[in-house]
Write an enzyme that holds these catalytic residues in place. Structure first.
Site, PDB file in Angstrom:
ATOM      1  CB  SER A  88      -0.935   0.013   1.211  1.00  0.00           C
ATOM      2  OG  SER A  88      -0.217   0.265   2.397  1.00  0.00           O
ATOM      3  CD  GLU A 104       6.594   6.446   6.683  1.00  0.00           C
ATOM      4  OE1 GLU A 104       7.627   6.221   7.312  1.00  0.00           O
ATOM      5  OE2 GLU A 104       6.327   7.557   6.169  1.00  0.00           O
ATOM      6  CB  SER A 116     -15.696  -6.381  -8.441  1.00  0.00           C
ATOM      7  OG  SER A 116     -16.226  -5.330  -9.230  1.00  0.00           O
ATOM      8  CE  LYS A 156     -21.736   2.722  -4.589  1.00  0.00           C
ATOM      9  NZ  LYS A 156     -22.031   1.692  -3.579  1.00  0.00           N
ATOM     10  NE  ARG A 200     -23.419  10.798  -1.605  1.00  0.00           N
ATOM     11  CZ  ARG A 200     -22.530  10.076  -0.935  1.00  0.00           C
ATOM     12  NH1 ARG A 200     -21.538  10.669  -0.315  1.00  0.00           N
ATOM     13  NH2 ARG A 200     -22.626   8.766  -0.883  1.00  0.00           N
TER      14      ARG A 200
END
Length: 328
Positions: free
Chosen positions: A36, A39, A124, A127, A254
Site C-alpha cells: 500500500s 506509511e 469488485s 456498483k 448525490r
C-alpha cells in the site's frame, strides 16, 4: 490451500485488508505482503498485529508497474483490494480513478503473469453492475481486464468477486450515522426509498475464500447478501443510541448514486448460474477454455436482475446483523 504460501494483498491496510490478513493467518501461510502507499497506515497495522513476523509491509502504488513486479516475486496468491472507492472522489477526479482502478488493475495482471503467480482474486463491487458513476465504471473495466487475462498464455488464473456494502469498513454509513447521532442529533440520508446490500466483514472474507478455493478462473462470483432500507438502518442505530429527539434529514441523491443497487444486471442474468445458497456465478461473454462446460451442470438463474429493493430485512433483522458485527 494457503499453507506455506506467499500472499500479496494490494491495498491491504484498509478494513478489508485487516480482516483478510486476520483470517489468512489462521491458514499458516509462509508470508503475507501488505502492499500500500500509506506509511502511517502500515505502521499502525504492524502494531495492531503485534509485529507478526509473517507480515511484511511494502510501500508502493499499483499505478507503478515495476513496484508491483518486485512485490510479486515468489508470490502464490494476490488479493487485489487497492482502489479509489469513494463515489464523489471518483466523480471529481475521474482520471485518478482511471489510473488506479483500471491501469492499476492491468499492472497487477502484468506483474502476476511475469512472476508466475498461481491465482489473482479481484474484489469488485455492486456498483460495477450497470454502472451509473465513474467508480462503478472503473471497477467494471477492472472486472473485464481480470476476466480477459484468463485468455492469455499463462498458468495464472484470475477470478472476480462482487459484493455490496460491508458493515463497518472505512467511510461506512454506520460510522457516519453514529457520529451524526452523537455530535449533531440528526442523521442525513439521501432518499427515504434508498436500499443497499449489506454483509459483515467477517462473512464477506469467508465468502471470498470460498470463491478463491472453488473458482476456475474467468468467472464473477456474486455474493448473495441481505438488503435493507437505509432509513430503517438509521432508525435502528438511533434507537440503539438511546439518544432522544434525533431527527432524520433528507439530503437528496448525490451525483452518480442509485436508489437501489444491482449485484447482477439484466444483461448479466442471461449468462449467470445459481451456484449455491451463497453465490451466483456470472459466466463471461468471451470464450475461456473449459469454463462453460464446467458450469453446465448448474441451473441458469431465474432472475431478471438481482437488486437491493427485494427481500428487505425487517428492523429486528437489521438489529441482529448490527449486533453480530458488534456495532450496537
Amino acid at each position: 490451500m494457503f499453507n506455506k504460501q506467499i500472499i500479496l494483498v494490494t491495498g491491504g491496510t484498509g478494513s478489508w485488508g485487516y480482516e483478510l490478513v486476520r483470517q489468512l493467518l489462521t491458514y499458516n501461510p509462509k508470508e503475507i505482503r501488505i502492499f500500500s502507499r500509506n506509511e502511517s497506515n502500515q505502521f499502525t497495522m504492524k502494531q495492531e498485529f503485534d509485529g507478526n513476523p509473517k507480515l511484511s509491509f511494502v510501500i508502493g502504488d499499483i499505478k507503478e508497474r515495476d513496484s508491483l513486479i518486485e512485490a510479486c516475486q515468489d508470490v502464490d496468491y494476490v488479493f487485489h483490494l487497492a482502489a479509489l472507492k469513494h463515489v464523489p472522489v471518483c466523480e471529481d477526479q475521474p482520471l485518478e480513478a482511471l489510473k488506479t482502478n483500471v491501469t492499476g488493475t492491468q499492472n497487477v495482471i502484468d506483474a502476476a503473469i511475469i512472476c508466475n503467480v498461481d491465482r489473482v482474486i479481484y474484489i469488485s463491487t455492486d456498483k460495477a453492475a450497470n454502472p451509473s458513476n465513474f467508480y462503478g465504471l472503473s471497477k467494471a473495466m477492472g472486472e473485464r481486464l481480470i476476466i480477459h487475462a484468463n485468455t492469455l498464455n499463462t498458468k495464472t488464473r484470475f477470478v472476480c468477486i462482487r459484493g455490496g456494502n460491508v458493515l463497518g469498513t472505512n467511510g461506512s454509513v454506520i460510522h457516519v450515522f453514529k457520529k451524526q447521532i452523537q455530535e449533531k442529533g440528526k442523521v442525513g440520508i439521501t432518499d427515504p426509498k434508498m436500499t443497499r446490500f449489506f454483509l459483515t466483514l467477517e462473512d464477506a472474507i469467508k465468502l471470498v475464500f470460498k470463491a478463491t478455493f472453488e473458482s476456475m478462473g474467468g468467472e464473477i462470483f456474486v455474493m448473495k447478501m441481505p438488503t435493507c432500507k437505509i432509513v430503517d438502518l438509521a432508525h435502528v442505530l438511533i434507537e440503539a443510541s438511546t439518544k432522544e429527539n434525533v431527527e432524520i434529514e433528507t439530503l437528496g441523491i448525490r451525483p452518480g448514486e442509485k436508489i437501489h443497487e444491482l449485484l447482477l444486471s439484466e444483461y448479466e442474468s442471461t449468462t449467470t448460474v445459481a451456484y449455491d445458497d451463497e453465490y451466483f456465478v456470472i459466466l463471461p461473454p468471451i470464450h475461456i477454455e473449459g469454463l462453460k462446460e464446467y458450469y453446465s451442470k448448474f441451473n441458469p438463474v431465474n432472475l431478471v436482475n438481482y437488486n437491493s429493493s427485494k427481500d428487505l430485512m425487517t428492523k429486528d433483522e437489521i438489529k441482529e446483523m448490527l449486533k453480530k458485527g458488534r456495532f450496537i
